[in-house]
Design a protein around this motif. Structure first.
Motif: not given
Length: 66
Positions: A45, A48, A50-51, A54-55, A57-58, A61
């Motif tokens: 994270f 890359s 990530l916001t 986004e973190r 959501r990852a 998932s």
């Protein structure tokens, strides 16, 4: 009359942000530790950029039932 500047703090409200290392120390006292997969995911994270959304959501998932 003077104009209010910015947001006012409520009585007793303060903001304090813990870094990852300090949070790990506190968690260790409570017997909680990150798995190698979690540590690797956090490093990915960071690489890359990530916001926060986004973190989240990852992470969701990965742990979502299939």
């Amino acid at each position: 009359m003077s104009k209010s500047r910015g947001k006012s703090k409520k009585a007793g409200e303060s903001r304090f942000v813990l870094g990852r290392a300090r949070f790990a120390m506190i968690s260790a006292v409570e017997g909680i530790s990150l798995t190698p997969a979690m540590t690797g995911r956090a490093a990915a994270f960071d690489r890359s950029a990530l916001t926060a959304a986004e973190r989240r959501r990852a992470i969701v998932s990965v742990h979502r039932k299939k």
